[in-house]
Design a protein around this motif. Sequence first.
Motif, short mmCIF file in Angstrom:
data_model
loop_
_atom_site.label_atom_id
_atom_site.label_comp_id
_atom_site.label_asym_id
_atom_site.label_seq_id
_atom_site.Cartn_x
_atom_site.Cartn_y
_atom_site.Cartn_z
N ILE A 192 0.81 -1.20 0.00
CA ILE A 192 0.00 0.00 0.00
C ILE A 192 0.85 1.26 0.00
O ILE A 192 0.41 2.34 -0.39
CB ILE A 192 -0.96 -0.01 1.21
CG1 ILE A 192 -2.02 1.08 1.05
CG2 ILE A 192 -0.20 0.12 2.51
CD1 ILE A 192 -3.09 1.05 2.12
N ARG A 247 1.16 3.84 -2.94
CA ARG A 247 0.18 4.89 -3.22
C ARG A 247 0.78 6.25 -2.84
O ARG A 247 1.13 6.49 -1.69
CB ARG A 247 -1.10 4.67 -2.43
CG ARG A 247 -1.82 3.37 -2.74
CD ARG A 247 -3.12 3.30 -1.96
NE ARG A 247 -3.84 2.07 -2.17
CZ ARG A 247 -5.02 1.77 -1.63
NH1 ARG A 247 -5.61 2.68 -0.84
NH2 ARG A 247 -5.61 0.62 -1.86
N GLY A 271 5.93 5.35 -4.87
CA GLY A 271 4.98 6.07 -4.04
C GLY A 271 5.35 7.49 -3.73
O GLY A 271 4.58 8.19 -3.06
N SER A 277 -0.62 9.05 -2.56
CA SER A 277 -1.50 9.85 -1.70
C SER A 277 -1.74 9.22 -0.34
O SER A 277 -2.61 9.66 0.42
CB SER A 277 -2.86 10.06 -2.39
OG SER A 277 -3.50 8.81 -2.61
N LEU A 278 -0.97 8.20 0.01
CA LEU A 278 -1.22 7.45 1.24
C LEU A 278 -1.10 8.36 2.46
O LEU A 278 -0.12 9.08 2.64
CB LEU A 278 -0.23 6.29 1.37
CG LEU A 278 -0.41 5.42 2.62
CD1 LEU A 278 -1.75 4.69 2.59
CD2 LEU A 278 0.74 4.42 2.74
#
Length: 396
Positions: free
Chosen positions: A292, A295, A358, A297-298
């Motif tokens: 994850i 991403r 990311g 925009s995490l």
Amino acid sequence: MMLEFQLSLFALNVGLCCFTAIALVPHKNQNSYPFIVCFLSLLACLFACEWLMTNPFAPARSFWLLLLMMMSLCVAPSALVLAKSIGLKGAEINVRGHVLLVLIGWVLLIPLAVTVDESLRLAFASGTLSESFTLIVHTSMLLSVGVFLLQTWWVYSTCKRFLQERMSQNRVLLSTSSDRGVELLRLLLVAVLVCAAISLIRVVYCALFDEFGFVNMMISLFQSAWVVWFCLLIVWHINSQRMGLEHFREAVFGNDEAGGAQKAKYGHSPISRARYKEIVEKLNRAVDQDKIYQRASLSLRELCEYVDVGPHALSQVINESEYGNFYDMINRRRVQLASELLMAKPETTVLDIAFECGFSSKSSFNSAFKKYMDVTPSAFRNAPKAGGKTLTVSAL
């Protein structure tokens, strides 16, 4: 009547600063606590000096003026140290430069100090203050005010840089530029500017007009309104969103404590061992299997929604791990993946790899990569063993 009202305002300011400092006592184990208390205590001492200087029955009024001006030169540096503790742990400040400015300001106050002590006055001013010596005193005081304004501008510029770096960091890792640290940094910037503006207006007014006039009282009223606003906002941060005191420290002051400190911090957590293990498994699955962290925009909130865990519980699990905070956990994995891709995909540009891992910009990628690998991504690709190091990450 006007004088009594002004004295009451100064007393109110002292009380508010002291009350706010006491309200932060539960945060005394936090690294930023001493700096906040120091800043508030310094403000309280300044207002106490103003009260003594304004009170016609207080002895040695020249001494309180001297002390007021000396301590005023320390307000901006203390605000800078506080901003550094709230903003970025690795931020650099020119300590020698600021100390030098304070010393220069103090040296310029020596003629004023001569007027305070009777023995010095007899030795250097022939027992009475002549017009020429009075001119020297006033000139040196104005030069000291000039040093204060230069110092304020320097501190404001540095604090503004801390704020911009913090916001940039948040946009990369939290997909937002608003957090408790950013809000307090903004509040501190306003505090530095307002303190300087009020001090300058008061000096100019007292030099040109009567000391206890209506305008001077209005300046004090505005000053008190600012102190009320400043202190209430700090207290509001403590109680906002019904956050626990421990979680408030994490949100406002950052997550840079060592793992052992984090465990002590959550010593009375209601999370059961089974629940803790469940959160760890969900987090490892989201990070190591689902990747994850790729991403761009995490944010911590998005990660909480993804693993279906509340922010306080998830923060506790991350902060008690070897990583210590959300930033470190995400960046380490991004940099590890980037180091692998830089060697596995020599035809892919550094920027494309940054986006794939990311990162939202090349500058943030270079900064994070150099932090963990000691070299830039380009240098690592060209010579991975020349100055670089191996970065390994493990499950929580």
